[in-house]
Structure formats: C-alpha cells, structure tokens
Design an enzyme around this catalytic site. Structure first.
Site, PDB file in Angstrom:
ATOM      1  N   ALA A 291       1.000  -1.204   0.305  1.00 17.50           N
ATOM      2  CA  ALA A 291       0.233  -0.322   0.173  1.00 17.50           C
ATOM      3  C   ALA A 291       0.619   0.808  -0.106  1.00 17.50           C
ATOM      4  CB  ALA A 291      -1.091  -0.292   0.992  1.00 17.50           C
ATOM      5  N   GLY A 292       2.229   1.156  -0.887  1.00 14.47           N
ATOM      6  CA  GLY A 292       2.730   2.864  -1.282  1.00 14.47           C
ATOM      7  C   GLY A 292       2.066   3.098  -2.060  1.00 14.47           C
ATOM      8  N   TYR A 293       2.782   4.089  -2.565  1.00 11.29           N
ATOM      9  CA  TYR A 293       1.891   5.321  -3.894  1.00 11.29           C
ATOM     10  C   TYR A 293       0.893   4.427  -4.542  1.00 11.29           C
ATOM     11  CZ  TYR A 293       4.573   8.678  -1.282  1.00 11.29           C
ATOM     12  OH  TYR A 293       5.200  10.114  -0.161  1.00 11.29           O
TER      13      TYR A 293
ATOM     14  N   VAL B 297       4.104 -10.201   3.062  1.00 13.44           N
ATOM     15  CA  VAL B 297       4.046 -11.312   1.895  1.00 13.44           C
ATOM     16  C   VAL B 297       5.219 -11.900   1.989  1.00 13.44           C
ATOM     17  CG1 VAL B 297       4.371 -11.220  -0.463  1.00 13.44           C
ATOM     18  CG2 VAL B 297       3.166 -10.071   0.129  1.00 13.44           C
TER      19      VAL B 297
ATOM     20  N   GLU C 211      17.491  16.440   1.269  1.00 15.14           N
ATOM     21  CA  GLU C 211      16.186  16.534   2.735  1.00 15.14           C
ATOM     22  C   GLU C 211      16.759  16.275   3.457  1.00 15.14           C
ATOM     23  OE1 GLU C 211      12.578  17.187  -0.772  1.00 15.14           O
ATOM     24  OE2 GLU C 211      12.804  15.290  -0.139  1.00 15.14           O
TER      25      GLU C 211
ATOM     26  N   ASP D 138       8.993   1.048  -6.989  1.00 11.21           N
ATOM     27  CA  ASP D 138      10.467   0.526  -6.503  1.00 11.21           C
ATOM     28  C   ASP D 138      10.908  -0.478  -7.348  1.00 11.21           C
ATOM     29  OD1 ASP D 138      10.882   2.973  -5.779  1.00 11.21           O
ATOM     30  OD2 ASP D 138      10.500   2.190  -3.266  1.00 11.21           O
TER      31      ASP D 138
ATOM     32  N   GLN E 186       6.010  10.104  -7.946  1.00 11.50           N
ATOM     33  CA  GLN E 186       5.464  10.687  -9.428  1.00 11.50           C
ATOM     34  C   GLN E 186       5.217   9.434 -10.055  1.00 11.50           C
ATOM     35  OE1 GLN E 186       5.770  14.466 -12.871  1.00 11.50           O
ATOM     36  NE2 GLN E 186       6.938  14.512 -10.551  1.00 11.50           N
TER      37      GLN E 186
END
Length: 396
Positions: free
Chosen positions: A12-14, A82, A170, A297, A314
């Site tokens: 349930a990432g992006y 998983v 960052e 990824d 993105q």
C-alpha cells in the site's frame, strides 16, 4: 470465467494505494474481487519521512490509516506480510495463509541498495519507514545526551549521510535545521557538531539542473553541512566510515540514502530482474506474465534515451492510474493503455523555507520553491483522501 475475477494488490505504497482507490471508482459492483495486502494498517508518505527522521515533524503526520482511504465494501484489506510470490500457480503466500489471484499488482516497495559496501547493512541506518525514522530521531537525540556524559566523544556529534540524491539532500536540510534546537536543549556548543554529506557521483542531486544544485549546496553549506562529492564510502564500521580517499570519519551516526533496489521477493519468485527490479512492458506487466503488473520501486520503466526513470512517487502514481485502467480493460476484454510518463516537475526541499525545483521548463528556488513543495504534498493528500485528508494532514 464464471466466477468473479480476483485482483490482489501487494503493498500500500504510492502505487498500491492509488491503484486500489482507482479500482474502487472504476469497477462496477461485483465486477471483480479486490484484495489489498500490506504489512501495516497504514500508508506512509515516503516523501515526507526525512522530516520526522530529523525530528522537525511528528511521524504521525507521515502516515494515514488505510481504512480511511479505501471503501471496505469494494476492497478487502488484509494486514499481513508477503512471504512468497508463486506466479506459476497464481498464488501469494502470506504469513497467515495463502491468496489466489487472477490478476496481481506488485507494489511492494524497494530495499536499500548497498552496492556491496562492507558494513553498510550492519552499521548504517535507513530512512525507509515510520519505524526506521522514529529510530533515527531517537538515536540522534540520544547522541546529544551521551555527549553530555562523555564530552571527549565528538563522534557522538558527527553525522554522516551517505548519498546526496533527493532523500540525502532533503534529510541533510532538516537535520541542519534541527541541530541548533538540540544544542540549546542539551546545552552543547554548536561548533562541535559536524554534518557530512558524502556522494560518490561527481555532483550532488545527480541529473538535476547544475545551477539549482549549486544553489542547494550553498544554502546547506551556510547551515553547516560539509560536502564530500565524487568521494565514495569504502567501508562502514562501528566507529564511522572509511572513504575511498583513505580518510576516516569517526561517527556514531551513519545514515545511508544512497540507492534503492527492488524487493527480494521478485528474484525469489523467478522473475527476470535487474537489481531486484522488473523491466516492465509498455502496459506495465512483467514480461511473460500477462496477469502480473509491477509498479514503483519494483519496476523499471525506460525513458526515451533508453535509461531507467528514477523510481519516484510521481511515476508510481502515474503507473497506478494506468495499471487500474488496464486491469478494468483486461476484465472487460477491451484494449490496454500504454504507459507514458509525463513529468510534472520536481522539487527538493532544503529545510525550513528553502527548496529548489523545476516545474515545466521553469527553474524555481528559495521560498517560492518551498511553497510549491507544499502544494505538491497537498495535491497528493487530495488524490488519495480528498478534502477531509487535506484538512487533517495538510499543514502550512
């Protein structure tokens, strides 16, 4: 197929969360059985993690309860890890059982790429999850507390960040903002604190506009960051790092942000991979597996020059939209869309009130770029949770 087709989304990432949200909008009632599997009951905003890691924000602001994002009447949520993917059998083995699927979406996220550097896995920390950033924040505070008891140990106040890509830059910006507060809180002389940012590539923020990179480095150097560019880390030890130049930096805090590889489960499942990632076809499917989509990824998408796009939030979100559309098309027997990445701009934060970015063909920096970064964050919250989530999580 007489029964309803089963779609299983791993992670349930992006990529995973946006695919699930799109499917619940696009599928008709009883058109497919959709299951979302994630090891936590929350989705975390990876692009926000550098802030709680440095201690400039609360980790809670980077996470969102999955059940607040999905409609439980349309999507089944399974909280589990998983263990194995068996594409030949169309099965996924979880810690608590087995799921069969007709269509699989793999969005399991990546793992730190250590490039075989000895000691990195054992002695460096990574900004990868809510739990990892909590550990980093508490560890940094603990170093200041320990220094008060052992004032000769300046390695407690020396911080090495490996990698000057997006995450590294960052995080360095946030850490440089946090140091004065910690010095005040623990009554430590700020001149004793050292922040090193080490990058093997010939420039910080590789691939970014050189003029903006120069601006970013100037901002961060003024905040007290020392850059070691075109310098590889040769080894990480319990005492710090050894650089390719032979220089040793004594440090109790090494944070590695130098790269991502795909999930180890893909190799183990027998997929053809490059650094643990699958080079997907133009419809985002794994070659040889018409019912397996791979996002984020875990996937490789080539740019027009034949080089892989960097795996960003993105690109994952754009992949998720095409993936959801193609799943619906496959179920309905209609034509699949080809994935074409459309970059909407890139903004890198440099700490409080400072950022650099490219939006369209326009270069932005300073306060304007920092506001743009915030707008991008708010837009994502709106995409996954609408106005209620923006109100709850989107603070200026």
């Amino acid at each position: 197929m007489s029964r309803i087709p089963r779609i299983v989304i791993l992670g349930a990432g992006y990529g995973g969360i946006v695919t699930a949200i799109r499917l619940q909008k696009e599928l008709n009632y009883n058109e497919a059985d959709v299951t979302l599997v994630n090891k936590h009951d929350y989705h975390y905003i990876t692009t926000h993690l550098h802030m709680p890691a440095a201690g400039t924000d609360n980790p809670e602001n980077a996470r969102v309860n999955i059940l607040k994002l999905i409609d439980e009447f349309k999507i089944d949520f399974v909280k589990s890890t998983v263990v194995q993917i068996r594409p030949q059998e169309k099965k996924v083995i979880l810690e608590e059982g087995t799921l069969s699927y007709d269509y699989l979406v793999i969005g399991l996220g990546g793992e730190p790429e250590t490039f075989g550097i000895p000691g990195l896995k054992e002695y460096a920390m990574n900004i990868r999850s809510i739990n990892s950033v909590r550990l980093i924040r508490e560890h940094i505070e603990y170093q200041f507390a320990k220094f008060k008891r052992e004032p000769s140990r300046t390695d407690y106040l020396t911080f090495v960040i490996g990698g000057a890509g997006f995450t590294g830059i960052e995080f360095v910006g946030e850490l440089a903002d946090r140091i004065p507060q910690l010095c005040k809180e623990f009554d430590v002389d700020p001149s004793l604190v050292k922040i090193y940012n080490v990058e093997a590539a010939p420039t910080a923020l590789p691939g970014f506009d050189p003029e903006l990179v120069e601006y970013a480095m100037e901002v961060l150097q003024k905040k007290g960051v020392t850059f070691k560019i075109a310098t590889a880390i040769k080894e990480c030890t319990p005492e710090g790092v050894v650089l390719a130049t032979g220089e040793e930096i004594k440090s109790s805090t090494v944070i590695w942000t130098g790269g991502i590889r795909g999930n180890h489960l893909l190799d183990e499942a027998g997929f053809e991979t490059m650094r643990g990632r699958i080079k997907v076809d133009e419809t985002l499917r794994a070659p040889g597996y018409d019912h397996v989509y791979v996002l984020g990824d875990c996937s490789i998408v080539m740019n027009p020059e034949g080089r892989p796009y960097p795996p960003t939030a993105q690109i994952s979100m754009q992949q998720a939209e095409v993936c959801a559309s193609n799943l619906v098309a496959q179920i309905r027997g209609s034509e699949l869309k080809k994935f074409e990445y459309k970059p909407k701009g890139t903004v890198a934060s440099l700490g409080r009130g400072e950022a650099i970015g490219i939006v369209g063909s326009k270069k932005i920096k300073g306060g304007i770029a920092a506001i743009m970064k915030k707008i991008i964050d708010l837009r994502y919250l709106y995409i996954i949770g609408g106005i209620p989530l923006v109100i709850r999580k989107g603070k200026f």
